[in-house]
Every structure is written in structure tokens, then in C-alpha cells.
Design an enzyme around this catalytic site. Structure first.
Site, PDB file in Angstrom:
ATOM      1  CG  ASP A  76      -0.823 -13.344   8.434  1.00 53.09           C
ATOM      2  OD1 ASP A  76      -0.657 -14.498   8.872  1.00 53.09           O
ATOM      3  OD2 ASP A  76      -1.382 -13.106   7.353  1.00 53.09           O
ATOM      4  CG  ASP A  84       0.963 -18.059   6.607  1.00 54.25           C
ATOM      5  OD1 ASP A  84      -0.075 -18.751   6.718  1.00 54.25           O
ATOM      6  OD2 ASP A  84       0.972 -16.828   6.755  1.00 54.25           O
TER       7      ASP A  84
END
Length: 157
Positions: free
Chosen positions: A114, A131
């Protein structure tokens, strides 16, 4: 001429590949040291051991196997629901390409890579391109399924 099912599968594969490839390319740049800081968004490296908002991180290594089972189960279901798959090949390509990319991270890096950190006015969870593509894919699928499907039904009536 391709049959409708073959055309849908081809669309799915192309979208899957584009999302998967783009996500992995961005993550490669992040892993190689790309960083950015601003007043609104930072690009930082974080390995997420859980799912959204680090939920289920207590499952540790078992989470990736659970996710593989879920992805395979959903794909088998979609192959049995040909009309659903045909009508939403793009959205499913987005969701599966992003999902498989995140699962690959778990095997290769021990967690999902991330990097987008939004912090203007409040702190938000750190997330990645995959995402966002999952959110967009599901959002478009829901909009098309509920709103545009109702318009089609009204026209037929």
C-alpha cells in the site's frame, strides 16, 4: 466471429491484465524507492497484513489462502452465471485483476503493498491502485445492476 461468451472472456482477460499490470508496475516503483510528500497526499510504503483497514490481520499467512479460495469460488460461480459475466465482464476484470494483484503481494512481499496516504483534514487508511479499482469495479457493477437494469425493465413494460 467470436461468440458472446468468448468475447466477454476476452474483454475480461484484457481488463484483468491491464489492471494487474498497472498495479504491479506502480508497486514496483514504490518498492524501488519512489516517494512523494504533500499537504494532502503522501506516497509512502506500507505492507498491509490484513484486508481493508487492516482487518483480519490476525489471520497472518492464512489470509492469502482464504483469499485464493474466495477468488476461485467467485470465478467458478461467474462461469456458471454466464449472463451475469457477459453483462459485467469489464467490472469483473477490474475486481479480479486488482484482487489477484493484492494476493500476489501477500505471497511475494508478506503483505499487500500500500502507498497512497490521504491526510488532509483527517487521517485516512493507506491504500493502493488495486483497492481503488476494486471499489470502482464494484461501484459500476452496482450502478449498472440496480439503476440501469431498472430503466431497461421499465422500457420493456
Amino acid at each position: 466471429m467470436l461468440k458472446t461468451t468468448q468475447k466477454s472472456l476476452l474483454i475480461f482477460i484484457v481488463v484483468f491484465s491491464l489492471i494487474f499490470g498497472t498495479d504491479q508496475a506502480i508497486k514496483y516503483a514504490i518498492l524501488e524507492g519512489f516517494r512523494y510528500e504533500s499537504l494532502i497526499i503522501d506516497i509512502v510504503l506500507v505492507f498491509n497484513k490484513g484486508v481493508a483497514f487492516s482487518l483480519l490481520s490476525f489471520l497472518e499467512g492464512g489470509l492469502k489462502y482464504l483469499q485464493i479460495l474466495l477468488i476461485l469460488g467467485l470465478f467458478i460461480f461467474l462461469m456458471c452465471q454466464k449472463e451475469l459475466f457477459k453483462n459485467h465482464a469489464i467490472e469483473f476484470g477490474m475486481v479480479f485483476g486488482a484482487g489477484v494483484s493484492n494476493v500476489l503481494d501477500r505471497f511475494v512481499h508478506g503483505g499487500v503493498v500500500d502507498y497512497v496516504y490521504y491526510h488532509y483534514g483527517f487521517d485516512f487508511a493507506i491504500f493502493n491502485f488495486a483497492d481503488v479499482m476494486i471499489d470502482v469495479g464494484v461501484g459500476v457493477l452496482l450502478l449498472r445492476q440496480f439503476f440501469f437494469k431498472q430503466k431497461q425493465n421499465k422500457i420493456k413494460a
